[in-house]
Write a protein that holds these residues in place. Structure first.
Motif, PDB file in Angstrom:
ATOM      1  N   THR A   1       0.834  -1.205   0.000  1.00  0.00           N
ATOM      2  CA  THR A   1       0.000   0.000   0.000  1.00  0.00           C
ATOM      3  C   THR A   1       0.868   1.254   0.000  1.00  0.00           C
ATOM      4  OG1 THR A   1      -0.293  -0.139   2.417  1.00  0.00           O
ATOM      5  CG2 THR A   1      -2.058  -1.047   1.050  1.00  0.00           C
TER       6      THR A   1
ATOM      7  N   ARG B   1      -5.316   7.415   1.082  1.00  0.00           N
ATOM      8  CA  ARG B   1      -6.104   7.200   2.287  1.00  0.00           C
ATOM      9  C   ARG B   1      -6.854   8.488   2.588  1.00  0.00           C
ATOM     10  NH1 ARG B   1      -8.251   3.038   5.059  1.00  0.00           N
ATOM     11  NH2 ARG B   1      -8.765   3.748   7.147  1.00  0.00           N
TER      12      ARG B   1
ATOM     13  N   LYS C   1       0.617   4.135  -2.788  1.00  0.00           N
ATOM     14  CA  LYS C   1       0.439   5.555  -2.427  1.00  0.00           C
ATOM     15  C   LYS C   1       1.532   6.405  -3.069  1.00  0.00           C
ATOM     16  CE  LYS C   1      -0.093   4.760   2.081  1.00  0.00           C
ATOM     17  NZ  LYS C   1      -0.255   5.004   3.525  1.00  0.00           N
TER      18      LYS C   1
ATOM     19  N   ASP D   1      -6.829   6.496  10.277  1.00  0.00           N
ATOM     20  CA  ASP D   1      -6.686   5.036  10.187  1.00  0.00           C
ATOM     21  C   ASP D   1      -7.973   4.339  10.614  1.00  0.00           C
ATOM     22  OD1 ASP D   1      -4.147   5.337   9.258  1.00  0.00           O
ATOM     23  OD2 ASP D   1      -3.162   4.831  11.142  1.00  0.00           O
TER      24      ASP D   1
ATOM     25  N   TYR E   1     -11.101   5.677   4.833  1.00  0.00           N
ATOM     26  CA  TYR E   1     -11.272   4.698   3.759  1.00  0.00           C
ATOM     27  C   TYR E   1     -10.221   4.925   2.676  1.00  0.00           C
ATOM     28  CZ  TYR E   1     -13.548   8.558   1.296  1.00  0.00           C
ATOM     29  OH  TYR E   1     -13.807   9.772   0.693  1.00  0.00           O
ATOM     30  N   TRP E   2     -10.088   3.922   1.819  1.00  0.00           N
ATOM     31  CA  TRP E   2      -9.137   3.975   0.710  1.00  0.00           C
ATOM     32  C   TRP E   2      -9.849   4.463  -0.554  1.00  0.00           C
ATOM     33  CZ3 TRP E   2      -4.138   3.355   1.646  1.00  0.00           C
ATOM     34  CH2 TRP E   2      -3.752   2.622   2.773  1.00  0.00           C
TER      35      TRP E   2
END
Length: 72
Positions: A48, A59, A52, A63, A67-68
């Motif tokens: 991830t 993101r 990114k 955390d 959400y992504w």
């Protein structure tokens, strides 16, 4: 012994699995992804992070409760 191309193919498959999960479940956690894909949480974190850095995902929010987003 794994060659560079074998490692690259494995990485591409893992990346695709992660992207598919993120599209279907934007609020999925790294722990949940690790369980579904069969990688360690550190492995998920590594992939991830790369996604990114390459501007493929981001993101949104914290955390917990965030959400992504798959940008592509």
């Amino acid at each position: 012994m794994m060659t560079g191309s074998t490692t690259l193919k494995t990485t591409e498959k893992t990346t695709e699995k992660i992207l598919n999960l993120l599209r279907r479940h934007p609020s999925i956690t790294n722990q949940e992804m690790a369980e579904k894909i069969g990688l360690s949480v550190d492995g998920i974190y590594y992939h991830t992070k790369k996604l990114k850095e390459n501007g493929i995902i981001r993101r949104i929010g914290p955390d917990k409760g965030g959400y992504w987003e798959v940008i592509e």
